[in-house]
Design a protein around this motif. Structure first.
Motif, PDB file in Angstrom:
ATOM      1  N   THR A 103       2.338   6.414  -2.095  1.00  0.00           N
ATOM      2  CA  THR A 103       2.149   5.668  -3.346  1.00  0.00           C
ATOM      3  C   THR A 103       3.465   5.342  -4.038  1.00  0.00           C
ATOM      4  N   MET A 104       4.326   6.347  -4.200  1.00  0.00           N
ATOM      5  CA  MET A 104       5.538   6.146  -5.000  1.00  0.00           C
ATOM      6  C   MET A 104       6.705   5.567  -4.207  1.00  0.00           C
ATOM      7  N   TRP A 105       6.779   5.884  -2.911  1.00  0.00           N
ATOM      8  CA  TRP A 105       7.951   5.483  -2.145  1.00  0.00           C
ATOM      9  C   TRP A 105       7.678   4.304  -1.215  1.00  0.00           C
ATOM     10  N   LEU A 106       6.700   4.442  -0.303  1.00  0.00           N
ATOM     11  CA  LEU A 106       6.503   3.430   0.722  1.00  0.00           C
ATOM     12  C   LEU A 106       5.850   2.152   0.198  1.00  0.00           C
ATOM     13  N   LYS A 107       4.765   2.290  -0.532  1.00  0.00           N
ATOM     14  CA  LYS A 107       3.956   1.130  -0.897  1.00  0.00           C
ATOM     15  C   LYS A 107       4.732   0.054  -1.645  1.00  0.00           C
ATOM     16  N   PRO A 108       5.571   0.406  -2.630  1.00  0.00           N
ATOM     17  CA  PRO A 108       6.280  -0.664  -3.343  1.00  0.00           C
ATOM     18  C   PRO A 108       7.541  -1.161  -2.646  1.00  0.00           C
ATOM     19  N   ARG A 109       7.900  -0.569  -1.488  1.00  0.00           N
ATOM     20  CA  ARG A 109       9.196  -0.874  -0.892  1.00  0.00           C
ATOM     21  C   ARG A 109       9.156  -1.541   0.480  1.00  0.00           C
ATOM     22  N   THR A 110       8.127  -1.320   1.270  1.00  0.00           N
ATOM     23  CA  THR A 110       8.158  -1.798   2.637  1.00  0.00           C
ATOM     24  C   THR A 110       6.788  -2.299   3.103  1.00  0.00           C
ATOM     25  N   PRO A 111       6.775  -3.380   3.888  1.00  0.00           N
ATOM     26  CA  PRO A 111       5.501  -3.857   4.434  1.00  0.00           C
ATOM     27  C   PRO A 111       4.924  -2.924   5.494  1.00  0.00           C
ATOM     28  N   GLN A 112       5.719  -1.939   5.915  1.00  0.00           N
ATOM     29  CA  GLN A 112       5.220  -0.935   6.853  1.00  0.00           C
ATOM     30  C   GLN A 112       4.556   0.231   6.111  1.00  0.00           C
ATOM     31  N   ASN A 113       4.294   0.066   4.829  1.00  0.00           N
ATOM     32  CA  ASN A 113       3.747   1.143   3.995  1.00  0.00           C
ATOM     33  C   ASN A 113       2.463   1.722   4.578  1.00  0.00           C
ATOM     34  N   ILE A 114       1.574   0.853   5.028  1.00  0.00           N
ATOM     35  CA  ILE A 114       0.274   1.337   5.486  1.00  0.00           C
ATOM     36  C   ILE A 114       0.368   1.974   6.868  1.00  0.00           C
ATOM     37  N   VAL A 115       1.420   1.629   7.630  1.00  0.00           N
ATOM     38  CA  VAL A 115       1.598   2.227   8.952  1.00  0.00           C
ATOM     39  C   VAL A 115       1.963   3.699   8.808  1.00  0.00           C
ATOM     40  N   ILE A 116       3.031   3.961   8.059  1.00  0.00           N
ATOM     41  CA  ILE A 116       3.456   5.352   7.845  1.00  0.00           C
ATOM     42  C   ILE A 116       2.482   6.062   6.919  1.00  0.00           C
ATOM     43  N   GLY A 117       2.072   5.367   5.869  1.00  0.00           N
ATOM     44  CA  GLY A 117       1.159   5.975   4.900  1.00  0.00           C
ATOM     45  C   GLY A 117      -0.204   6.281   5.458  1.00  0.00           C
ATOM     46  N   GLY A 118      -0.539   5.675   6.612  1.00  0.00           N
ATOM     47  CA  GLY A 118      -1.825   5.950   7.231  1.00  0.00           C
ATOM     48  C   GLY A 118      -2.015   7.399   7.609  1.00  0.00           C
ATOM     49  N   ALA A 119      -0.913   8.134   7.712  1.00  0.00           N
ATOM     50  CA  ALA A 119      -1.009   9.558   8.030  1.00  0.00           C
ATOM     51  C   ALA A 119      -1.792  10.314   6.958  1.00  0.00           C
ATOM     52  N   ALA A 120      -1.726   9.844   5.722  1.00  0.00           N
ATOM     53  CA  ALA A 120      -2.421  10.543   4.637  1.00  0.00           C
ATOM     54  C   ALA A 120      -3.918  10.627   4.903  1.00  0.00           C
ATOM     55  N   GLY A 121      -4.508   9.545   5.398  1.00  0.00           N
ATOM     56  CA  GLY A 121      -5.933   9.541   5.679  1.00  0.00           C
ATOM     57  C   GLY A 121      -6.300  10.179   7.003  1.00  0.00           C
ATOM     58  N   ALA A 122      -5.276  10.520   7.800  1.00  0.00           N
ATOM     59  CA  ALA A 122      -5.532  11.102   9.119  1.00  0.00           C
ATOM     60  C   ALA A 122      -5.563  12.621   9.098  1.00  0.00           C
ATOM     61  N   PHE A 123      -5.176  13.228   7.990  1.00  0.00           N
ATOM     62  CA  PHE A 123      -5.114  14.685   7.918  1.00  0.00           C
ATOM     63  C   PHE A 123      -6.472  15.402   7.875  1.00  0.00           C
ATOM     64  N   PRO A 124      -7.548  14.816   7.287  1.00  0.00           N
ATOM     65  CA  PRO A 124      -8.794  15.581   7.111  1.00  0.00           C
ATOM     66  C   PRO A 124      -9.345  16.270   8.348  1.00  0.00           C
ATOM     67  N   PRO A 125      -9.491  15.606   9.530  1.00  0.00           N
ATOM     68  CA  PRO A 125     -10.022  16.351  10.681  1.00  0.00           C
ATOM     69  C   PRO A 125      -9.086  17.465  11.136  1.00  0.00           C
ATOM     70  N   LEU A 126      -7.791  17.260  10.943  1.00  0.00           N
ATOM     71  CA  LEU A 126      -6.809  18.293  11.270  1.00  0.00           C
ATOM     72  C   LEU A 126      -7.018  19.516  10.371  1.00  0.00           C
ATOM     73  N   ILE A 127      -7.257  19.267   9.090  1.00  0.00           N
ATOM     74  CA  ILE A 127      -7.475  20.357   8.133  1.00  0.00           C
ATOM     75  C   ILE A 127      -8.800  21.052   8.429  1.00  0.00           C
ATOM     76  N   GLY A 128      -9.848  20.273   8.722  1.00  0.00           N
ATOM     77  CA  GLY A 128     -11.143  20.875   9.049  1.00  0.00           C
ATOM     78  C   GLY A 128     -11.048  21.781  10.256  1.00  0.00           C
ATOM     79  N   TRP A 129     -10.322  21.343  11.274  1.00  0.00           N
ATOM     80  CA  TRP A 129     -10.120  22.157  12.477  1.00  0.00           C
ATOM     81  C   TRP A 129      -9.345  23.424  12.144  1.00  0.00           C
ATOM     82  N   ALA A 130      -8.241  23.279  11.404  1.00  0.00           N
ATOM     83  CA  ALA A 130      -7.396  24.427  11.053  1.00  0.00           C
ATOM     84  C   ALA A 130      -8.147  25.427  10.190  1.00  0.00           C
ATOM     85  N   ALA A 131      -9.075  24.957   9.361  1.00  0.00           N
ATOM     86  CA  ALA A 131      -9.857  25.863   8.514  1.00  0.00           C
ATOM     87  C   ALA A 131     -10.688  26.819   9.354  1.00  0.00           C
TER      88      ALA A 131
END
Length: 305
Positions: free
Chosen positions: A137-165
Motif C-alpha cells: 500500500t505505502m511503497w509499491l502501489k504509488p510508485r511502480t506499475p509492477q505493484n500488483i505483481v510483487i504485492g500479490g504475495a500479500a494475498g498468497a499468504f493465507p493457505p501458507l498460514i493455515g498449513w503452518a497453524a
C-alpha cells in the motif's frame, strides 16, 4: 451560520457497518476460504476449536490490513468511482478511527494466533499484514506499475498460514499454494484494471494499463497465466495430490488459458456481449474457489481411501 448546521469537515459518527466495510468483507471471503483449504489440506489434523480460532485470526488480520489500506489511501479512494463511497472518503469516519481499528485488529489477531496454534503461523500472519499495509500500500502501489505483481504475495499468504497453524512448518505443498495465488493475482487484477483504468488514471495510481497501455497489459495477462497454470497443475505430477485435483486443475486451467488468450489477443473487430477481460475477471475468482476446493476434496478422499 445556523447552530444546527453540521460542519462538513467533521465526520459523522461511524456505525458498525462502516467498521465492517473497512475490513473489505468481499475480499476477506477468498482469504478465509484459501486459508481454510490450507488448514484442511495439512497433514496431522487440528482440534476443531483451535482450527476455528486460527481461521478467525486470519480473517481478523485480513480485515486489519484492509482497514490500514483504507486509512492510508483515503485521498486516492475519494478520486475513484468504485471506492468513493467507502467510510473515509465519504466522510463517515475519522482517519484516526480507521488507523486505531486496524492496529487493534492486527495486534489481536497475531497474539491470539500465536497462543492458540504456534508462533511460526503468527509470525507469517504478522508479516502478511505488514506486507500488505506497508510494502504494497505505502511503497509499491504509488510508485511502480509492477505493484500488483510483487504485492500479490500479500494475498498468497493465507493457505501458507493455515498449513503452518496445523503443522508448525512450511513444506513444498503450501509453497505451491502460495505460488498459485501469487501468479494468479496479476491476470486477475489486471483484467479488472483494464475496465476501470480511468479510475486509476484519475487517482494518479501507476497501474499497468495506465503506464504501459492496454496492449501491453493484455500481453502480460497472457504471459502470467502460463506459469500460474504450471503451478496449479504441479501438485498432481509431484504426487502431492491425486487425480481428482489433477483433472480439476487441468480443466479449470484450460478454460482460464482460453480466456487469457482472448484477452491477450483480441480480435480486430469487437465481439458483442461481455468483454473478454470482464469474463476473465469473473472466472478467475471462480477458478480459485473451485481449484482449492478440489484440492481439499482430493486430499480428504485419499485419507479415507
Amino acid at each position: 451560520m445556523n447552530s444546527t448546521t453540521l460542519d462538513a469537515s467533521v465526520p459523522m459518527p461511524a456505525d458498525w457497518r462502516d467498521f465492517l466495510a473497512l475490513t473489505k468483507p468481499r475480499v476477506m471471503t477468498l482469504v478465509v476460504f484459501t486459508a481454510l483449504c490450507g488448514l484442511l489440506a495439512a497433514p496431522g489434523g487440528i482440534d476443531p476449536v483451535i482450527g476455528f480460532t486460527a481461521i478467525l485470526c486470519i480473517a481478523v488480520a485480513a480485515g486489519a490490513a484492509g482497514a490500514l489500506n483504507q486509512w492510508y489511501e483515503a485521498d486516492i479512494d475519494a478520486k475513484m468511482k468504485r471506492t468513493a463511497r467507502r467510510p473515509l472518503p465519504a466522510g463517515r469516519m475519522a482517519p484516526e478511527s480507521a488507523l486505531h481499528f486496524g492496529m487493534a485488529l492486527s495486534g489481536f489477531s497475531v497474539v491470539i494466533m500465536g497462543l492458540a496454534t504456534n508462533w511460526l503461523a503468527a509470525a507469517i500472519l504478522a508479516f502478511s499484514i505488514f506486507f500488505y499495509a506497508v510494502i504494497y500500500t505505502m511503497w509499491l502501489k504509488p510508485r511502480t506499475p509492477q505493484n500488483i505483481v510483487i504485492g500479490g504475495a500479500a494475498g498468497a499468504f493465507p493457505p501458507l498460514i493455515g498449513w503452518a497453524a496445523v503443522t508448525g512448518d512450511v513444506t513444498l505443498m503450501p509453497v505451491l499454494l502460495f505460488m498459485i495465488i501469487f501468479l494468479w493475482t496479476p491476470p486477475h487484477f489486471w483484467a479488472l484494471a483494464l475496465f476501470v483504468r480511468m479510475d486509476y488514471a484519475n487517482a494518479g495510481v501507476p497501474m499497468l494499463p495506465v503506464v504501459a497501455g492496454e496492449r501491453a497489459t493484455r500481453r502480460q495477462i497472457f504471459l502470467y497465466t502460463l506459469p500460474m497454470i504450471a503451478a496449479a497443475v504441479a501438485p498432481w505430477p509431484l504426487g502431492l495430490a491425486g487425480p481428482v485435483y489433477g483433472v480439476a486443475a487441468a480443466v479449470l486451467s484450460a478454460v482460464f488459458l482460453l480466456l487469457a488468450v482472448r484477452v491477450g489477443f483480441p480480435p480486430a473487430q469487437p465481439v458483442e456481449g461481455m468483454k473478454a477481460e470482464k469474463k476473465l475477471f469473473a472466472f478467475s475468482i471462480l477458478y480459485l474457489f473451485i481449484l482449492f476446493g478440489a484440492l481439499v476434496a482430493d486430499i480428504v478422499a485419499m485419507r479415507l481411501a
